[in-house]
Enzyme design. Structure first.
Site, PDB file in Angstrom:
ATOM      1  N   ASP A 212      16.777   4.427   8.666  1.00 14.46           N
ATOM      2  CA  ASP A 212      16.725   3.177   7.916  1.00 14.46           C
ATOM      3  C   ASP A 212      16.257   1.963   8.703  1.00 14.46           C
ATOM      4  OD1 ASP A 212      17.181   1.353   6.260  1.00 14.46           O
ATOM      5  OD2 ASP A 212      19.329   1.251   5.953  1.00 14.46           O
TER       6      ASP A 212
ATOM      7  N   SER B 163      -1.048  -5.702   3.618  1.00 16.06           N
ATOM      8  CA  SER B 163      -1.554  -5.358   2.332  1.00 16.06           C
ATOM      9  C   SER B 163      -2.633  -6.382   2.028  1.00 16.06           C
ATOM     10  CB  SER B 163      -0.357  -5.482   1.259  1.00 16.06           C
ATOM     11  OG  SER B 163      -0.893  -5.926   0.001  1.00 16.06           O
TER      12      SER B 163
ATOM     13  N   TYR C 159       7.204  -9.232  -2.342  1.00 17.65           N
ATOM     14  CA  TYR C 159       6.455  -8.179  -1.603  1.00 17.65           C
ATOM     15  C   TYR C 159       5.139  -9.161  -1.145  1.00 17.65           C
ATOM     16  CZ  TYR C 159       3.314  -4.292  -0.899  1.00 17.65           C
ATOM     17  OH  TYR C 159       2.424  -3.236  -0.360  1.00 17.65           O
TER      18      TYR C 159
HETATM   19  N1  LIG Z   1       0.061   2.492  -1.689  1.00 13.97           N
HETATM   20  C1  LIG Z   1      -0.977   1.353  -1.889  1.00 13.97           C
HETATM   21  O1  LIG Z   1      -1.792   0.855  -2.555  1.00 13.97           O
HETATM   22  C2  LIG Z   1      -0.408  -0.075  -0.771  1.00 13.97           C
HETATM   23  C3  LIG Z   1      -1.348  -0.994  -0.854  1.00 13.97           C
HETATM   24  C4  LIG Z   1      -1.153  -1.760   0.308  1.00 13.97           C
HETATM   25  C5  LIG Z   1      -0.018  -1.742   1.040  1.00 13.97           C
HETATM   26  N2  LIG Z   1       0.719  -0.492   0.987  1.00 13.97           N
HETATM   27  C6  LIG Z   1       1.684  -0.337   1.982  1.00 13.97           C
HETATM   28  O2  LIG Z   1       1.759   0.767   2.672  1.00 13.97           O
HETATM   29  C7  LIG Z   1       3.012   1.250   3.070  1.00 13.97           C
HETATM   30  C8  LIG Z   1       3.154   2.707   2.437  1.00 13.97           C
HETATM   31  O3  LIG Z   1       3.212   2.726   1.146  1.00 13.97           O
HETATM   32  P1  LIG Z   1       2.871   3.798   0.282  1.00 13.97           P
HETATM   33  O4  LIG Z   1       2.015   3.728  -0.768  1.00 13.97           O
HETATM   34  O5  LIG Z   1       2.715   5.077   1.180  1.00 13.97           O
HETATM   35  O6  LIG Z   1       4.388   4.033  -0.277  1.00 13.97           O
HETATM   36  P2  LIG Z   1       5.435   5.130  -0.404  1.00 13.97           P
HETATM   37  O7  LIG Z   1       6.379   4.666  -1.428  1.00 13.97           O
HETATM   38  O8  LIG Z   1       4.798   6.509  -0.853  1.00 13.97           O
HETATM   39  O9  LIG Z   1       6.054   5.414   0.862  1.00 13.97           O
HETATM   40  C9  LIG Z   1       6.982   4.378   1.386  1.00 13.97           C
HETATM   41  C10 LIG Z   1       7.775   4.994   2.471  1.00 13.97           C
HETATM   42  O10 LIG Z   1       8.745   4.285   3.142  1.00 13.97           O
HETATM   43  C11 LIG Z   1      10.002   4.778   3.446  1.00 13.97           C
HETATM   44  N3  LIG Z   1      10.986   3.910   3.004  1.00 13.97           N
HETATM   45  C12 LIG Z   1      11.261   2.995   2.325  1.00 13.97           C
HETATM   46  N4  LIG Z   1      12.445   2.245   2.542  1.00 13.97           N
HETATM   47  C13 LIG Z   1      12.758   2.747   3.830  1.00 13.97           C
HETATM   48  C14 LIG Z   1      13.812   2.374   4.753  1.00 13.97           C
HETATM   49  N5  LIG Z   1      14.867   1.543   4.407  1.00 13.97           N
HETATM   50  N6  LIG Z   1      13.803   2.909   5.905  1.00 13.97           N
HETATM   51  C15 LIG Z   1      12.842   3.820   6.304  1.00 13.97           C
HETATM   52  N7  LIG Z   1      11.820   4.381   5.595  1.00 13.97           N
HETATM   53  C16 LIG Z   1      11.776   3.674   4.205  1.00 13.97           C
HETATM   54  C17 LIG Z   1       9.858   5.817   2.267  1.00 13.97           C
HETATM   55  O11 LIG Z   1      10.871   6.642   2.649  1.00 13.97           O
HETATM   56  C18 LIG Z   1       8.528   6.196   2.213  1.00 13.97           C
HETATM   57  O12 LIG Z   1       8.157   7.293   3.436  1.00 13.97           O
HETATM   58  C19 LIG Z   1       3.965   0.261   2.387  1.00 13.97           C
HETATM   59  O13 LIG Z   1       4.397  -0.559   3.301  1.00 13.97           O
HETATM   60  C20 LIG Z   1       3.066  -0.493   1.413  1.00 13.97           C
HETATM   61  O14 LIG Z   1       3.766  -1.460   1.295  1.00 13.97           O
HETATM   62  C21 LIG Z   1       0.562   0.469   0.072  1.00 13.97           C
END
Ligand SMILES: NC(=O)c1ccc[n+]([C@@H]2O[C@H](COP(=O)([O-])OP(=O)(O)OC[C@H]3O[C@@H](n4cnc5c(N)ncnc54)[C@H](O)[C@@H]3O)[C@@H](O)[C@H]2O)c1
Length: 262
Positions: free
Chosen positions: A72, A152, A165
């Site tokens: 976490d 992001s 966010y």
């Molecule tokens: N998908 C997109 O378009 C996008 C764009 C820009 C930035 N991001 C960023 O990229 C990263 C990954 O995004 P994603 O799309 O793979 O999201 P996702 O929801 O698929 O994955 C999120 C991950 O964060 C973990 N997580 C959440 N809360 C947690 C906690 N308290 N402790 C430990 N782990 C925790 C989840 O278990 C998961 O593994 C994030 O930081 C997101 O903000 C994503």
């Protein structure tokens, strides 16, 4: 030197260990896969042990050896446990990828203070704590370490209705630069990778028709990204040789979104 050997010397990660926090998510798993194919031993960590187990199984099914461990990121104690377990599995940690993230959309007057705190706690405080905990061990490495924080397009410009966010991701880039300058002379590099739009669990719920139209209008390449398209930039930023003089940078992989102004 033939091309393969030259590229391996520049970018290769053989013998190095990467911890990918948020490594079970859409982007984190692609990064874990990419770093592993590039020679790194990977530890995937996320909020649920079952997700970690599933991610490890997926990777093993592809012939990639990995270990998974629940964490976490809002708890320093939990991060210390992850670090100590990773050190036990692997002996050292050379690279850290902070890819945990949560999101929620609301109009500004409806932003709930608890939801704000939760997003800030995971995205910004979690990134800070993980950097703190892993830098402690990286400072003991002969070759230092390298950190990649996931920002992001919101790090550069705030998108509508994702107030917490956007603020958290702007903070991630600011924090990245500050850590970079603090540890530049002690062998730790810290960079940010800022993805554009890669539809996944976390953001699918906020992608209504209007937002999709705005995203496509604002993205010169007129398409979403594929998570695999983040891997090259991640390897460059994390790699010991190719990335040796890169620290404090924020690299946008966004189909041109942050470059366009219309
Ligand atoms: N998908 C997109 O378009 C996008 C764009 C820009 C930035 N991001 C960023 O990229 C990263 C990954 O995004 P994603 O799309 O793979 O999201 P996702 O929801 O698929 O994955 C999120 C991950 O964060 C973990 N997580 C959440 N809360 C947690 C906690 N308290 N402790 C430990 N782990 C925790 C989840 O278990 C998961 O593994 C994030 O930081 C997101 O903000 C994503």
């Amino acid at each position: 030197m033939e091309t393969g050997a030259f590229l391996k010397e520049l970018f290769g990660m053989d013998g190095q260990v990467a911890v990918i926090i948020g490594g079970t998510g859409a982007l984190g798993l692609a990064l874990a896969r990419g770093l592993s194919k590039n020679g790194a031993k990977v530890v995937v960590a996320s909020s649920k042990q079952t997700s970690c187990d599933a991610a490890v199984e997926t990777l093993r099914g592809e012939g990639i050896d990995a270990v998974g461990r629940q964490v976490d990121v809002t708890s320093r104690e939990s991060l210390v446990e992850l670090r100590d377990a990773a050190l036990q599995f692997t002996g050292k940690v050379d690279m850290l990828v902070n890819c945990a993230g949560v999101n929620a959309a609301d109009s500004f007057l409806d932003v709930d203070a608890d939801a704000w705190d939760r997003i800030m706690a995971v995205n910004l405080k979690g990134t800070m704590l993980a950097c703190q905990v892993f830098i402690e061990s990286m400072l003991k490495n002969d070759n230092g370490g390298s950190i990649l924080n996931i920002g992001s397009v919101n790090s550069d410009r705030p998108l509508s209705r994702v107030f917490a966010y956007a603020a958290s991701k702007a903070g991630v880039v600011n924090l990245t630069r500050n850590i970079a300058q603090e540890f530049a002379e002690r062998g730790i590099r810290c960079n940010a990778l800022c993805p554009g739009f890669f539809p996944a669990e976390q953001n699918r719920k906020i992608l209504d028709d209007k937002r999709v139209e705005n995203i496509m209008n604002g993205t010169p390449m007129k398409r979403y990204g594929d998570p695999g398209e983040l891997v090259g930039a991640a390897i460059l930023l994390l790699s010991r040789n190719a990335g040796s003089y890169i620290t404090g940078s924020a690299v946008y992989v966004d189909g041109g979104f942050t470059a366009s102004w219309f």
